[in-house]
Design an enzyme around this catalytic site. Structure first.
Site, mmCIF file in Angstrom:
data_model
loop_
_atom_site.group_PDB
_atom_site.id
_atom_site.type_symbol
_atom_site.label_atom_id
_atom_site.label_comp_id
_atom_site.label_asym_id
_atom_site.label_seq_id
_atom_site.Cartn_x
_atom_site.Cartn_y
_atom_site.Cartn_z
ATOM 1 N N LEU A 34 0.849 -1.114 -0.085
ATOM 2 C CA LEU A 34 -0.033 -0.163 0.036
ATOM 3 C C LEU A 34 0.779 1.102 -0.030
ATOM 4 O O LEU A 34 0.540 2.357 -0.429
ATOM 5 C CB LEU A 34 -0.994 0.085 1.300
ATOM 6 C CG LEU A 34 -1.945 -1.086 1.400
ATOM 7 C CD1 LEU A 34 -2.702 -1.037 2.604
ATOM 8 C CD2 LEU A 34 -2.973 -0.936 0.241
ATOM 9 N N GLY A 35 2.247 1.082 0.436
ATOM 10 C CA GLY A 35 2.623 2.429 0.647
ATOM 11 C C GLY A 35 4.270 2.125 1.385
ATOM 12 O O GLY A 35 4.108 1.186 2.060
ATOM 13 N N GLY A 37 7.149 4.114 4.049
ATOM 14 C CA GLY A 37 7.433 5.154 4.660
ATOM 15 C C GLY A 37 8.886 5.137 5.277
ATOM 16 O O GLY A 37 9.705 4.085 5.150
ATOM 17 N N PHE A 39 9.782 4.364 8.319
ATOM 18 C CA PHE A 39 9.915 3.124 9.338
ATOM 19 C C PHE A 39 9.488 1.724 8.720
ATOM 20 O O PHE A 39 9.780 0.777 9.189
ATOM 21 C CB PHE A 39 9.023 3.547 10.421
ATOM 22 C CG PHE A 39 9.589 4.611 11.154
ATOM 23 C CD1 PHE A 39 10.314 4.651 12.052
ATOM 24 C CD2 PHE A 39 8.796 5.944 11.124
ATOM 25 C CE1 PHE A 39 10.641 5.814 12.868
ATOM 26 C CE2 PHE A 39 8.948 7.076 11.626
ATOM 27 C CZ PHE A 39 10.124 6.708 12.626
ATOM 28 N N VAL A 42 3.822 -0.752 4.298
ATOM 29 C CA VAL A 42 2.480 -1.199 4.461
ATOM 30 C C VAL A 42 1.847 -2.155 3.434
ATOM 31 O O VAL A 42 2.068 -1.829 2.246
ATOM 32 C CB VAL A 42 1.563 0.142 4.829
ATOM 33 C CG1 VAL A 42 0.344 -0.133 5.236
ATOM 34 C CG2 VAL A 42 2.211 0.976 5.853
ATOM 35 N N LYS A 56 1.932 -2.921 9.060
ATOM 36 C CA LYS A 56 3.089 -2.445 8.598
ATOM 37 C C LYS A 56 4.341 -3.379 8.854
ATOM 38 O O LYS A 56 4.267 -3.639 10.063
ATOM 39 C CB LYS A 56 3.098 -0.780 9.379
ATOM 40 C CG LYS A 56 4.327 -0.178 9.082
ATOM 41 C CD LYS A 56 4.466 1.361 9.777
ATOM 42 C CE LYS A 56 5.473 2.187 9.094
ATOM 43 N NZ LYS A 56 5.017 2.570 7.606
ATOM 44 N N ASP A 168 7.255 11.865 11.016
ATOM 45 C CA ASP A 168 7.234 11.569 9.536
ATOM 46 C C ASP A 168 6.009 11.999 8.943
ATOM 47 O O ASP A 168 5.039 11.470 8.311
ATOM 48 C CB ASP A 168 7.420 10.308 9.540
ATOM 49 C CG ASP A 168 7.876 9.829 8.072
ATOM 50 O OD1 ASP A 168 8.155 10.563 7.164
ATOM 51 O OD2 ASP A 168 7.672 8.529 7.592
#
Length: 318
Positions: A34-35, A37, A39, A42, A56, A168
């Site tokens: 989904l994406g 980041g 950290f 996801v 995540k 973030d």
């Protein structure tokens, strides 16, 4: 279709086995991504009853606290309930032996895997709606989103047992529900990494290109004002429709800020809204001014989230 997270909370154990998370994400297939980041990544998790959760996956062996402390912190974060904060519905913290190559041979090492499970929001992230003409948001919705994000950040900075610095904030970490209500995602990661103090130093600078406050990037200083800097960049993008494009050589978004300053000085931004009534024009001007105040290079000159909300609610002039 809307996922009822209260159902998820009651049917899923708090501490979910890693094997179960691998199963519902198709072994963390790229097709389920989904994406990404600062950290971790996801993934979409599909439960047996068809309901969805967002899983995540953090990097292996992250610098987390010990198991007991981690479990306590996650338990506290799972109790958080706020309209503008994404709900944490479960987690996984497992260690296992793994065979890895080392100096031409294989050795057995202990690997810690950490997963955080959140409510799934069908509208996805804010960045999908800010810049594309096909689903571009109207101003009233944008203003509502700005205020919602600020209320969520106020909760993190002032209404929890101790301040939580997000670290973030960016459009990809703002999710939208079916009514376009914004929700801050990844709200507890800084605390799980042991960085919950209102101001501290770290050698491990982790963040997204184009959104990191100068004092954090160059001196490792973490404070609520670090979030205010990122919030300013976020508010400017929501208000102007101008996109902050990440640059490896410009991790603080300085070029973007300079461009906005220049366009703002010659009223290029408000000229795009010439057809708006006086009230909406005033809101746009106020949001851009707030955003520019938030990205001041000097940390102490930035407004607090309380000041920002007061201005948005008309209690103080900009």
């Amino acid at each position: 279709m809307t996922t009822d997270t209260s159902t998820l909370v009651s049917t899923l154990p708090n501490n979910i086995p890693a094997s179960f998370l691998k199963q519902i994400t198709d072994d963390f297939s790229p097709e389920r991504e989904l994406g990404k980041g600062a950290f971790g990544i996801v993934y979409k998790g599909i439960l047996e009853n068809g309901e969805l959760i967002a899983v995540k996956k953090l990097g292996e062996n992250p610098p987390m606290a010990l198991d007991k402390t981690f479990n306590n912190e996650v338990g506290n974060l799972m109790a958080v309930r706020h309209e503008n904060i994404v709900k944490l519905v479960g987690f996984c913290h497992e260690s296992q032996k793994k065979l890895v190559p080392h100096n031409g041979r294989y050795i057995i090492v202990d690997i810690t895997e950490i997963f955080l499970c959140y409510e799934y929001l069908w509208k996805g992230s804010l960045d999908n709606y800010l810049f594309a003409e096909s689903n571009r948001l109207d101003w009233d919705t944008r203003f509502k989103i700005v205020k919602g994000i600020c209320r969520g950040l106020h909760f993190l900075h002032n209404e929890m047992d101790r301040p939580v610095v997000h670290m973030d904030l960016k459009p990809e970490n703002i999710l939208l529900d079916d009514n376009m209500v914004p929700k801050i995602a990844d709200f507890g990661l800084s605390r799980l990494f042991g960085q919950e103090q209102t101001r501290m130093h770290t050698q491990n600078v982790v963040g997204s290109l184009g959104y990191m406050a100068p004092e954090y990037l160059y001196r490792g200083e973490i404070s609520t004002q670090s979030d205010i800097y990122s919030l300013g960049l976020l508010i400017i993008q929501i208000s102007t429709g101008e996109k902050n494009i990440p640059d490896a050589e410009d991790k603080c978004g300085k070029k973007f800020i300079e461009k906005v300053h220049e366009n703002w000085a010659d009223r290029h931004i408000t000229s795009k809204y010439a057809s708006f009534d006086a009230n909406r024009l005033q809101q746009i001007e106020m949001c851009v001014e707030i955003g520019l105040q938030c990205v001041d290079h000097e940390r102490k000159k930035r407004p607090s989230i309380v000041d920002i909300l007061d201005k948005l609610d008309g209690k103080h002039s900009v």
